[in-house]
Structures are given as structure tokens and as C-alpha cells.
Enzyme design. Structure first.
Site, PDB file in Angstrom:
ATOM      1  CB  CYS A  54      -0.918   0.008   1.221  1.00 20.65           C
ATOM      2  SG  CYS A  54      -2.043   1.432   1.213  1.00 20.65           S
ATOM      3  CB  CYS A  58      -1.586   4.062   8.045  1.00 16.02           C
ATOM      4  SG  CYS A  58      -2.643   4.620   6.691  1.00 16.02           S
ATOM      5  CB  CYS A  61      -0.879   0.024   8.250  1.00 18.37           C
ATOM      6  SG  CYS A  61      -1.628  -1.235   7.181  1.00 18.37           S
ATOM      7  CB  CYS A  98     -15.452  -6.767   6.838  1.00 22.26           C
ATOM      8  SG  CYS A  98     -16.795  -6.666   8.025  1.00 22.26           S
ATOM      9  CB  CYS A 130     -18.438  -4.268   5.543  1.00 26.78           C
ATOM     10  SG  CYS A 130     -17.485  -2.813   6.007  1.00 26.78           S
ATOM     11  CB  CYS A 190     -18.135   0.682   8.996  1.00 28.48           C
ATOM     12  SG  CYS A 190     -17.074  -0.127  10.213  1.00 28.48           S
ATOM     13  NE  ARG A 262     -19.438  -3.164  13.007  1.00 32.38           N
ATOM     14  CZ  ARG A 262     -20.541  -3.912  12.828  1.00 32.38           C
ATOM     15  NH1 ARG A 262     -20.598  -5.113  13.343  1.00 32.38           N
ATOM     16  NH2 ARG A 262     -21.568  -3.453  12.138  1.00 32.38           N
TER      17      ARG A 262
HETATM   18  N1  SAM Z   1      -6.896   0.594   3.534  1.00 33.06           N
HETATM   19  C1  SAM Z   1      -8.026   0.928   4.301  1.00 33.06           C
HETATM   20  C2  SAM Z   1      -8.235   2.405   4.508  1.00 33.06           C
HETATM   21  O1  SAM Z   1      -7.640   3.245   3.893  1.00 33.06           O
HETATM   22  O2  SAM Z   1      -9.115   2.715   5.311  1.00 33.06           O
HETATM   23  C3  SAM Z   1      -7.986   0.407   5.663  1.00 33.06           C
HETATM   24  C4  SAM Z   1      -7.801  -0.930   6.050  1.00 33.06           C
HETATM   25  S1  SAM Z   1      -7.243  -0.704   7.685  1.00 33.06           S
HETATM   26  C5  SAM Z   1      -6.609  -2.243   8.060  1.00 33.06           C
HETATM   27  C6  SAM Z   1      -8.724  -0.423   8.617  1.00 33.06           C
HETATM   28  C7  SAM Z   1      -8.488   0.084  10.008  1.00 33.06           C
HETATM   29  O3  SAM Z   1      -7.938  -0.934  10.786  1.00 33.06           O
HETATM   30  C8  SAM Z   1      -7.558   1.254  10.178  1.00 33.06           C
HETATM   31  O4  SAM Z   1      -8.167   2.469   9.898  1.00 33.06           O
HETATM   32  C9  SAM Z   1      -7.175   1.141  11.636  1.00 33.06           C
HETATM   33  O5  SAM Z   1      -8.084   1.831  12.452  1.00 33.06           O
HETATM   34  C10 SAM Z   1      -7.277  -0.358  11.875  1.00 33.06           C
HETATM   35  N2  SAM Z   1      -5.939  -0.943  11.960  1.00 33.06           N
HETATM   36  C11 SAM Z   1      -5.053  -1.110  10.952  1.00 33.06           C
HETATM   37  N3  SAM Z   1      -3.901  -1.648  11.400  1.00 33.06           N
HETATM   38  C12 SAM Z   1      -4.071  -1.807  12.732  1.00 33.06           C
HETATM   39  C13 SAM Z   1      -3.229  -2.297  13.776  1.00 33.06           C
HETATM   40  N4  SAM Z   1      -1.997  -2.694  13.555  1.00 33.06           N
HETATM   41  N5  SAM Z   1      -3.734  -2.335  15.022  1.00 33.06           N
HETATM   42  C14 SAM Z   1      -4.999  -1.923  15.254  1.00 33.06           C
HETATM   43  N6  SAM Z   1      -5.826  -1.450  14.326  1.00 33.06           N
HETATM   44  C15 SAM Z   1      -5.370  -1.384  13.087  1.00 33.06           C
HETATM   45 FE1  SF4 Z   2      -2.824   1.292   3.345  1.00 34.81          FE
HETATM   46 FE2  SF4 Z   2      -2.706   0.180   5.735  1.00 34.81          FE
HETATM   47 FE3  SF4 Z   2      -3.129   2.781   5.551  1.00 34.81          FE
HETATM   48 FE4  SF4 Z   2      -5.082   1.054   4.775  1.00 34.81          FE
HETATM   49  S1  SF4 Z   2      -4.292   1.335   6.836  1.00 34.81           S
HETATM   50  S2  SF4 Z   2      -4.386   2.876   3.706  1.00 34.81           S
HETATM   51  S3  SF4 Z   2      -3.795  -0.640   3.967  1.00 34.81           S
HETATM   52  S4  SF4 Z   2      -1.241   1.694   4.897  1.00 34.81           S
END
Ligand code: SAM
Ligand code: SF4
Ligand code: DTB
Length: 333
Positions: A54, A58, A61, A98, A130, A190, A262
Site C-alpha cells: 500500500c 499509516c 499498518c 468485511c 462491508c 462504518c 465493535r
Molecule cells: N486501507 C483501508 C483504509 O484506507 O481505510 C484500511 C484498512 S485498515 C486495516 C482499517 C483500520 O484498521 C484502520 O483504519 C485502523 O483503524 C485499523 N488498523 C489497521 N492496522 C491496525 C493495527 N496494527 N492495530 C490496530 N488497528 C489497526
Molecule cells: Fe494502506 Fe494500511 Fe493505511 Fe489502509 S491502513 S491505507 S492498507 S497503509
């Protein structure tokens, strides 16, 4: 007993957030019982349909190209294995499926067409469906709605002021824009956040204040505890305590009484007793299955034993629909 708070002020959210924890949980439990069956928990299953690579950064992530987590970039899964995973999730007791893709935004073309097929196929099984695919255009949101999408996940994650410390490749306003397009297309929203990023109490209050003051509160509010993934900038963050999660859940429940709250990432390390407090405070959904998107989660059997021990029951397929698609809004309220 408890009045519904609409459009809460920053001050009233802060006052709630700072209440003694057990008073707060007592209040939240009252609100929860007025709006939901307190023994019912919606079980959802996640599947990463396009993992890693990606371009966003973030900080939490595992899937960002900017970090050194061990995942290798994969292409979008084929339709049939995704439908098979949804069938298995349904057979195991999930009512919501989801799908997550590690994209910055959706691009029109074959991949998006395939995601639309996935949405149609999962919806036909009688599951809520979702997706979380990054940023969308209004037209893409409309196509997802037409395919039968129940909900779009797009979290605000944290406060507007802390956001740039965690993510630099997009802005808070970008998030709000996509959430607006989803809402306008008539897809349920969501949207929640994540604690344990190094944010302050004020940031948590700001996030809850912003969520509750969206033009319409999200129908679904995931509360995640950071899962610190090796190779990410947040790998050394100290794990939040379960009581911090309980406080977030309780305030979310009071501010957004009708939403599903959730209890999302971070359950693996929690005891049944800790999770029980989250359910008492108003959490009424979990992700089940041994994997979230890329990180581990409790086994189905463990969760089943927890439900038995707490006298909880999984929402049944025939109860699906109350949080289903709505009539498209022509304008935001
Ligand atoms: N790519 C998608 C976006 O842009 O929204 C998001 C997928 S991301 C995995 C969805 C959410 O999961 C994130 O916004 C964050 O709140 C949560 N998340 C992601 N990585 C995480 C982690 N390591 N621990 C806890 N929550 C996480
Ligand atoms: Fe990409 Fe992870 Fe950020 Fe979602 S949370 S936009 S998968 S870097
Ligand atoms: C959300 O707020 N939490 C879920 C779901 N929305 C997509 C994802 C949690 C992901 C946790 C980290 C991982 O497994 O990669």
C-alpha cells in the site's frame, strides 16, 4: 433514564470521558439496554482481498510500502476463493463479511469490477457485506451501493490534530470527503478509530466528538487497540490497557446509542473478563476467525466458549437487515 445526546458539545464529551469508570459503564449499560438486546453480539469476519504494497504510510499498518513489516505485496484475490471464505464465515456463525484492500484509492477497471462481483456474491448469501478500499469517488460509491454493499469502512482513526503525526500521505479532510460520498450514496457508514498510537486523552475525546457530530452518526463504530506490528513505526508502542478500551466503548455507546460498537483489533491479549466489561459497556460486535486482516485474532472455539460463559448469543442471519442498505440520501442532513 438516560437521555439521548444529539450533537454533543466538546465539553459534554470531555465530561463523560472523565467520569469515574464504573459510573460511566453503568450509564453506558443503561443506554445499551434501551437500544439493543444486551445478550446479542454481531459476529463479523474479515478477509484481506488484496494484501500489502500500500502506498499510504499509516504508522500502525503492516501493509504500507513505507515500513519494514514482513508481508509481501499480493494481487487482488480471485472471486471464487473469496466467496468460499464468505460461505465458511456464514457457516461458522458470522452475519457480516468485511473485505479489505490495501489501496490508497479505488481505480476503475477490472479490479474494481471484480470487487463489485464479490459484493454481489456475498450479499446473495444473505450476509451483510462491508468493504474497505481506501478513498472513493462519489460515482464509485454509487456503484458499490448498486452492487448491494451494506457498509463501507473508513476510519477517522484519531483526532484531526494528531492525525498528521500518524499518517502523512492523506489528510483528515480526505477521510471526511470519502465518508460523505458513502453516506450520500446510501451505504451505511462504518467509521471508528484506534487507540494506543501515542495520542492523548484530548485526542480520544476529539475523535469521539467528531464521530458523534458527523452529519449522521456512523451506523458502525469500530474501536481498535493498536496491534504493534514489528517493522512499523509504532512497533514499540506500549499496549493500551483494556480499561482504556472500555472507556472508549462506553463513551461511544452513550454518544451513539443506536450504532453497533465493535470491539475490533486487540482482542487476542484480552481475557474473557476484560472483554465482558467491554460488552457491559456497550460493545455489541466482534470480529471472529483466527485472522483479522494480517494479524492474529482469537480462534472461533475460544469465542464460542466466551459467549457461553457470558450468556451471549451471536446475532442470527434472519436478524440481518436492520443495518442494511438505506435509501440514498440526496443531500447530507
Ligand atoms: N486501507 C483501508 C483504509 O484506507 O481505510 C484500511 C484498512 S485498515 C486495516 C482499517 C483500520 O484498521 C484502520 O483504519 C485502523 O483503524 C485499523 N488498523 C489497521 N492496522 C491496525 C493495527 N496494527 N492495530 C490496530 N488497528 C489497526
Ligand atoms: Fe494502506 Fe494500511 Fe493505511 Fe489502509 S491502513 S491505507 S492498507 S497503509
Ligand atoms: C477496523 O476498524 N478494524 C478492522 C476493520 N476495521 C477493517 C481491521 C483491523 C486490522 C488490524 C490489523 C491487521 O490485521 O492487519
Amino acid at each position: 433514564m438516560s437521555m439521548q445526546i444529539t450533537r454533543p458539545s466538546r465539553k459534554s464529551v470531555a465530561q463523560l470521558f472523565k467520569k469515574p469508570l464504573l459510573d460511566l459503564v453503568y450509564q453506558a449499560a443503561g443506554v445499551h439496554r434501551q437500544h439493543h438486546a444486551p445478550d446479542e453480539v454481531q459476529v463479523c469476519t474479515l478477509l484481506s482481498i488484496k494484501t500489502a504494497g500500500c502506498p499510504e504510510d499509516c504508522g500502525y499498518c503492516s501493509q504500507s510500502v513505507h515500513h519494514n513489516a514482513v508481508l509481501k505485496a499480493e494481487s487482488l484475490l480471485e472471486l471464487e476463493p473469496v466467496l468460499e471464505a464468505a460461505r465458511q464465515a456464514k457457516a461458522a456463525g458470522s452475519t457480516r463479511f468485511c473485505m479489505g484492500a490495501a489501496w490508497r484509492n479505488v481505480r476503475d477497471g477490472g479490479n474494481f469490477d471484480r470487487v463489485l462481483e464479490m459484493v454481489r456474491g456475498v450479499k446473495e448469501m444473505g450476509l451483510e457485506v462491508c468493504v474497505t478500499l481506501g478513498m472513493l469517488s462519489p460515482e464509485q460509491a454509487r456503484r458499490l451501493q448498486q452492487a448491494g454493499l451494506t457498509a463501507y469502512n473508513h476510519n477517522l482513526d484519531t483526532s484531526e490534530s494528531f492525525y498528521p503525526k500518524v499518517i502523512s500521505t492523506r489528510t483528515y479532510q480526505d477521510r471526511l470527503d470519502t465518508i460523505g460520498y458513502v453516506r450520500d450514496a446510501g451505504i451505511t457508514v462504518c467509521c471508528g478509530g484506534i487507540i494506543g498510537l501515542g495520542e492523548s486523552t484530548a485526542d480520544r475525546i476529539d475523535l469521539l466528538h467528531t464521530l458523534a457530530n458527523l452529519p449522521k452518526p456512523p451506523e458502525s463504530v469500530p474501536i481498535n487497540a493498536l496491534v504493534a506490528v514489528p517493522g512499523t513505526p509504532l512497533e514499540n508502542q506500549q499496549r493500551v490497557t483494556s480499561l482504556e478500551l472500555v472507556r472508549m466503548i462506553a463513551v461511544a455507546r452513550i454518544l451513539m446509542p443506536e450504532s453497533k460498537v465493535r470491539l475490533s483489533a486487540g482482542r487476542l491479549e484480552m481475557s474473557v473478563e476484560e472483554q465482558a466489561l467491554c460488552f457491559l459497556a456497550g460493545a455489541n460486535s466482534i470480529f471472529a476467525g483466527e485472522r483479522l486482516l494480517t494479524t492474529p485474532n482469537p480462534e472461533w472455539e475460544q469465542d464460542k466458549a466466551m459467549f457461553d460463559a457470558l450468556g451471549l448469543r451471536a446475532m442470527m442471519p434472519e436478524e440481518v437487515g436492520s443495518a442494511g442498505t438505506e435509501t440514498p440520501a440526496t443531500a447530507r442532513a
